[in-house]
Design a protein around this motif. Sequence first.
Motif, PDB file in Angstrom:
ATOM      1  N   THR A  63      -7.377   3.398  -3.395  1.00  0.00           N
ATOM      2  CA  THR A  63      -8.606   2.605  -3.376  1.00  0.00           C
ATOM      3  C   THR A  63      -8.293   1.114  -3.413  1.00  0.00           C
ATOM      4  OG1 THR A  63      -8.792   2.728  -5.789  1.00  0.00           O
ATOM      5  CG2 THR A  63      -9.899   4.437  -4.513  1.00  0.00           C
ATOM      6  N   ALA A  64      -7.124   0.751  -3.931  1.00  0.00           N
ATOM      7  CA  ALA A  64      -6.728  -0.659  -4.029  1.00  0.00           C
ATOM      8  C   ALA A  64      -6.292  -1.194  -2.664  1.00  0.00           C
ATOM      9  CB  ALA A  64      -5.604  -0.821  -5.040  1.00  0.00           C
ATOM     10  N   SER A  65      -6.675  -2.421  -2.365  1.00  0.00           N
ATOM     11  CA  SER A  65      -6.332  -3.040  -1.080  1.00  0.00           C
ATOM     12  C   SER A  65      -4.867  -3.433  -0.997  1.00  0.00           C
ATOM     13  CB  SER A  65      -7.207  -4.279  -0.850  1.00  0.00           C
ATOM     14  OG  SER A  65      -7.010  -5.230  -1.895  1.00  0.00           O
ATOM     15  N   THR A  66      -4.159  -3.403  -2.136  1.00  0.00           N
ATOM     16  CA  THR A  66      -2.742  -3.781  -2.163  1.00  0.00           C
ATOM     17  C   THR A  66      -1.823  -2.600  -1.863  1.00  0.00           C
ATOM     18  OG1 THR A  66      -2.708  -3.380  -4.550  1.00  0.00           O
ATOM     19  CG2 THR A  66      -3.141  -5.642  -3.810  1.00  0.00           C
ATOM     20  N   LEU A  67      -2.412  -1.421  -1.683  1.00  0.00           N
ATOM     21  CA  LEU A  67      -1.634  -0.212  -1.443  1.00  0.00           C
ATOM     22  C   LEU A  67      -2.022   0.418  -0.111  1.00  0.00           C
ATOM     23  CD1 LEU A  67      -1.979   1.359  -5.017  1.00  0.00           C
ATOM     24  CD2 LEU A  67      -0.031   0.056  -4.130  1.00  0.00           C
ATOM     25  N   ALA A  68      -1.104   1.202   0.436  1.00  0.00           N
ATOM     26  CA  ALA A  68      -1.344   1.876   1.714  1.00  0.00           C
ATOM     27  C   ALA A  68      -1.285   3.393   1.520  1.00  0.00           C
ATOM     28  CB  ALA A  68      -0.307   1.439   2.751  1.00  0.00           C
ATOM     29  N   ALA A  69      -1.820   4.109   2.475  1.00  0.00           N
ATOM     30  CA  ALA A  69      -1.740   5.576   2.436  1.00  0.00           C
ATOM     31  C   ALA A  69      -0.290   5.996   2.622  1.00  0.00           C
ATOM     32  CB  ALA A  69      -2.615   6.180   3.524  1.00  0.00           C
ATOM     33  N   SER A  70       0.116   7.026   1.913  1.00  0.00           N
ATOM     34  CA  SER A  70       1.505   7.484   2.015  1.00  0.00           C
ATOM     35  C   SER A  70       1.650   8.681   2.943  1.00  0.00           C
ATOM     36  CB  SER A  70       2.050   7.845   0.637  1.00  0.00           C
ATOM     37  OG  SER A  70       1.293   8.901   0.070  1.00  0.00           O
ATOM     38  N   THR A 130       4.566  15.463  12.648  1.00  0.00           N
ATOM     39  CA  THR A 130       4.189  15.043  14.012  1.00  0.00           C
ATOM     40  C   THR A 130       3.429  13.723  14.015  1.00  0.00           C
ATOM     41  OG1 THR A 130       2.188  16.403  13.888  1.00  0.00           O
ATOM     42  CG2 THR A 130       4.144  17.406  14.879  1.00  0.00           C
ATOM     43  N   ASN A 131       2.683  13.425  12.964  1.00  0.00           N
ATOM     44  CA  ASN A 131       1.917  12.171  12.898  1.00  0.00           C
ATOM     45  C   ASN A 131       2.624  11.077  12.099  1.00  0.00           C
ATOM     46  OD1 ASN A 131      -0.040  13.478  14.347  1.00  0.00           O
ATOM     47  ND2 ASN A 131      -1.514  13.669  12.679  1.00  0.00           N
ATOM     48  N   HIS A 132       3.858  11.354  11.695  1.00  0.00           N
ATOM     49  CA  HIS A 132       4.566  10.367  10.877  1.00  0.00           C
ATOM     50  C   HIS A 132       5.053   9.206  11.732  1.00  0.00           C
ATOM     51  CE1 HIS A 132       7.351   8.695   7.892  1.00  0.00           C
ATOM     52  NE2 HIS A 132       6.623   9.373   7.006  1.00  0.00           N
ATOM     53  N   PRO A 133       4.911   7.963  11.254  1.00  0.00           N
ATOM     54  CA  PRO A 133       5.325   6.797  12.055  1.00  0.00           C
ATOM     55  C   PRO A 133       6.835   6.636  12.181  1.00  0.00           C
ATOM     56  CG  PRO A 133       4.618   6.102   9.866  1.00  0.00           C
ATOM     57  CD  PRO A 133       4.290   7.564   9.977  1.00  0.00           C
ATOM     58  N   GLY A 134       7.601   7.302  11.328  1.00  0.00           N
ATOM     59  CA  GLY A 134       9.057   7.181  11.377  1.00  0.00           C
ATOM     60  C   GLY A 134       9.556   5.971  10.620  1.00  0.00           C
ATOM     61  N   GLY A 135      10.873   5.814  10.582  1.00  0.00           N
ATOM     62  CA  GLY A 135      11.472   4.713   9.833  1.00  0.00           C
ATOM     63  C   GLY A 135      11.852   5.181   8.446  1.00  0.00           C
ATOM     64  N   ILE A 136      13.029   4.731   7.983  1.00  0.00           N
ATOM     65  CA  ILE A 136      13.552   5.246   6.716  1.00  0.00           C
ATOM     66  C   ILE A 136      12.669   4.892   5.527  1.00  0.00           C
ATOM     67  CG2 ILE A 136      15.068   3.246   6.377  1.00  0.00           C
ATOM     68  CD1 ILE A 136      17.069   5.242   5.084  1.00  0.00           C
ATOM     69  N   LEU A 137      12.090   3.664   5.505  1.00  0.00           N
ATOM     70  CA  LEU A 137      11.250   3.280   4.379  1.00  0.00           C
ATOM     71  C   LEU A 137       9.937   4.056   4.377  1.00  0.00           C
ATOM     72  CD1 LEU A 137      11.765  -0.592   4.123  1.00  0.00           C
ATOM     73  CD2 LEU A 137      12.759   1.209   2.714  1.00  0.00           C
ATOM     74  N   ASN A 138       9.356   4.251   5.553  1.00  0.00           N
ATOM     75  CA  ASN A 138       8.122   5.040   5.642  1.00  0.00           C
ATOM     76  C   ASN A 138       8.367   6.487   5.219  1.00  0.00           C
ATOM     77  OD1 ASN A 138       6.489   2.939   6.598  1.00  0.00           O
ATOM     78  ND2 ASN A 138       7.089   3.319   8.713  1.00  0.00           N
ATOM     79  N   GLU A 139       9.512   7.023   5.634  1.00  0.00           N
ATOM     80  CA  GLU A 139       9.846   8.395   5.276  1.00  0.00           C
ATOM     81  C   GLU A 139      10.076   8.507   3.764  1.00  0.00           C
ATOM     82  OE1 GLU A 139      13.087  11.852   6.545  1.00  0.00           O
ATOM     83  OE2 GLU A 139      13.062   9.918   7.556  1.00  0.00           O
ATOM     84  N   GLN A 140      10.770   7.536   3.225  1.00  0.00           N
ATOM     85  CA  GLN A 140      11.035   7.507   1.786  1.00  0.00           C
ATOM     86  C   GLN A 140       9.725   7.406   1.003  1.00  0.00           C
ATOM     87  OE1 GLN A 140      13.261   4.038   0.362  1.00  0.00           O
ATOM     88  NE2 GLN A 140      14.561   5.391  -0.864  1.00  0.00           N
ATOM     89  N   ALA A 141       8.811   6.571   1.487  1.00  0.00           N
ATOM     90  CA  ALA A 141       7.527   6.391   0.810  1.00  0.00           C
ATOM     91  C   ALA A 141       6.717   7.679   0.824  1.00  0.00           C
ATOM     92  CB  ALA A 141       6.740   5.260   1.465  1.00  0.00           C
ATOM     93  N   THR A 142       6.679   8.359   1.946  1.00  0.00           N
ATOM     94  CA  THR A 142       5.909   9.602   2.050  1.00  0.00           C
ATOM     95  C   THR A 142       6.467  10.667   1.107  1.00  0.00           C
ATOM     96  OG1 THR A 142       5.269   9.208   4.353  1.00  0.00           O
ATOM     97  CG2 THR A 142       5.244  11.484   3.592  1.00  0.00           C
ATOM     98  N   ILE A 143       7.756  10.872   1.171  1.00  0.00           N
ATOM     99  CA  ILE A 143       8.376  11.941   0.385  1.00  0.00           C
ATOM    100  C   ILE A 143       8.283  11.668  -1.113  1.00  0.00           C
ATOM    101  CG2 ILE A 143      10.586  13.034  -0.185  1.00  0.00           C
ATOM    102  CD1 ILE A 143      11.298  12.725   2.816  1.00  0.00           C
ATOM    103  N   TYR A 144       8.620  10.457  -1.523  1.00  0.00           N
ATOM    104  CA  TYR A 144       8.655  10.188  -2.959  1.00  0.00           C
ATOM    105  C   TYR A 144       7.277   9.867  -3.543  1.00  0.00           C
ATOM    106  CZ  TYR A 144      13.606  10.871  -3.300  1.00  0.00           C
ATOM    107  OH  TYR A 144      14.855  11.461  -3.316  1.00  0.00           O
ATOM    108  N   SER A 145       6.299   9.607  -2.703  1.00  0.00           N
ATOM    109  CA  SER A 145       4.935   9.526  -3.236  1.00  0.00           C
ATOM    110  C   SER A 145       4.518  10.899  -3.746  1.00  0.00           C
ATOM    111  CB  SER A 145       3.960   9.034  -2.164  1.00  0.00           C
ATOM    112  OG  SER A 145       3.799  10.000  -1.139  1.00  0.00           O
ATOM    113  N   VAL A 146       4.949  11.939  -3.046  1.00  0.00           N
ATOM    114  CA  VAL A 146       4.659  13.312  -3.454  1.00  0.00           C
ATOM    115  C   VAL A 146       5.502  13.696  -4.668  1.00  0.00           C
ATOM    116  CG1 VAL A 146       4.757  15.733  -2.755  1.00  0.00           C
ATOM    117  CG2 VAL A 146       4.003  13.985  -1.115  1.00  0.00           C
ATOM    118  N   VAL A 147       6.806  13.494  -4.552  1.00  0.00           N
ATOM    119  CA  VAL A 147       7.728  13.894  -5.623  1.00  0.00           C
ATOM    120  C   VAL A 147       7.409  13.160  -6.925  1.00  0.00           C
ATOM    121  CG1 VAL A 147      10.136  13.929  -6.369  1.00  0.00           C
ATOM    122  CG2 VAL A 147       9.553  14.467  -3.988  1.00  0.00           C
TER     123      VAL A 147
END
Length: 213
Positions: A104-111, A139-156
């Motif tokens: 909900t915060a404007s300083t954060l993005a969807a993971s 299939t909808n992931h933008p790619g890139g190591i930081l984006n991948e790291q953010a997606t995975i560790y947001s869950v973990v």
Amino acid sequence: MPRHIKIGLIVLAIGFTISLGFFVNIVGRVRSMVKNEKETAANPFTPPKAPLYKPTDPPMTVKIFFPALDGSVVLSTEDQTIFKSAELVNRAKQILQKLEDGPTASTLAASLPKDAKVEELFVSEKGTAFIDFTNTIATNHPGGILNEQATIYSVVNSLTYNLPEIQEVKILIGGTEKETLAGHILLLLPLQMDLSITNVSPPEEKTVAQKLP
């Protein structure tokens, strides 16, 4: 009129009547099928989902990890509220729903990528959470190591930080084990909490547990 002609006409009449009845029956079935298909399309039935908490369950504040837009760290957190269900899996599912909904915060993005959903969740007796995501997480992931790291560790991190019963997380995609999400971080083994990419201190429960002999 000769007898054999009368018999022939009677047989033809009977045959016509049977054929007509058969035809009417087929037409009726087709119309019924079309009607049912239209009703299904207009009012698709989906089985109701079991609630993830009871009205009497108390609220609890959790930290949900999302990518930080200022670039200072890979992940930061946002305090959100779930309900303390007696079922660990239900608490975990509520946290994952918060990730699906986004910050909900404007300083954060969807993971999680668009349309990425959790299909199944299971927590073993040893504290490993097995999460099966839809294929869209890859299939909808933008790619890139930081984006991948953010997606995975947001869950973990969101699960292991808030639920001390969960020690590690194993991510599956489309019901199968994948080597990576987008080519960088290995998913073959369960992953543990990593706060080195965040601005968050370890949770008190885990800090106390580490100090115990």
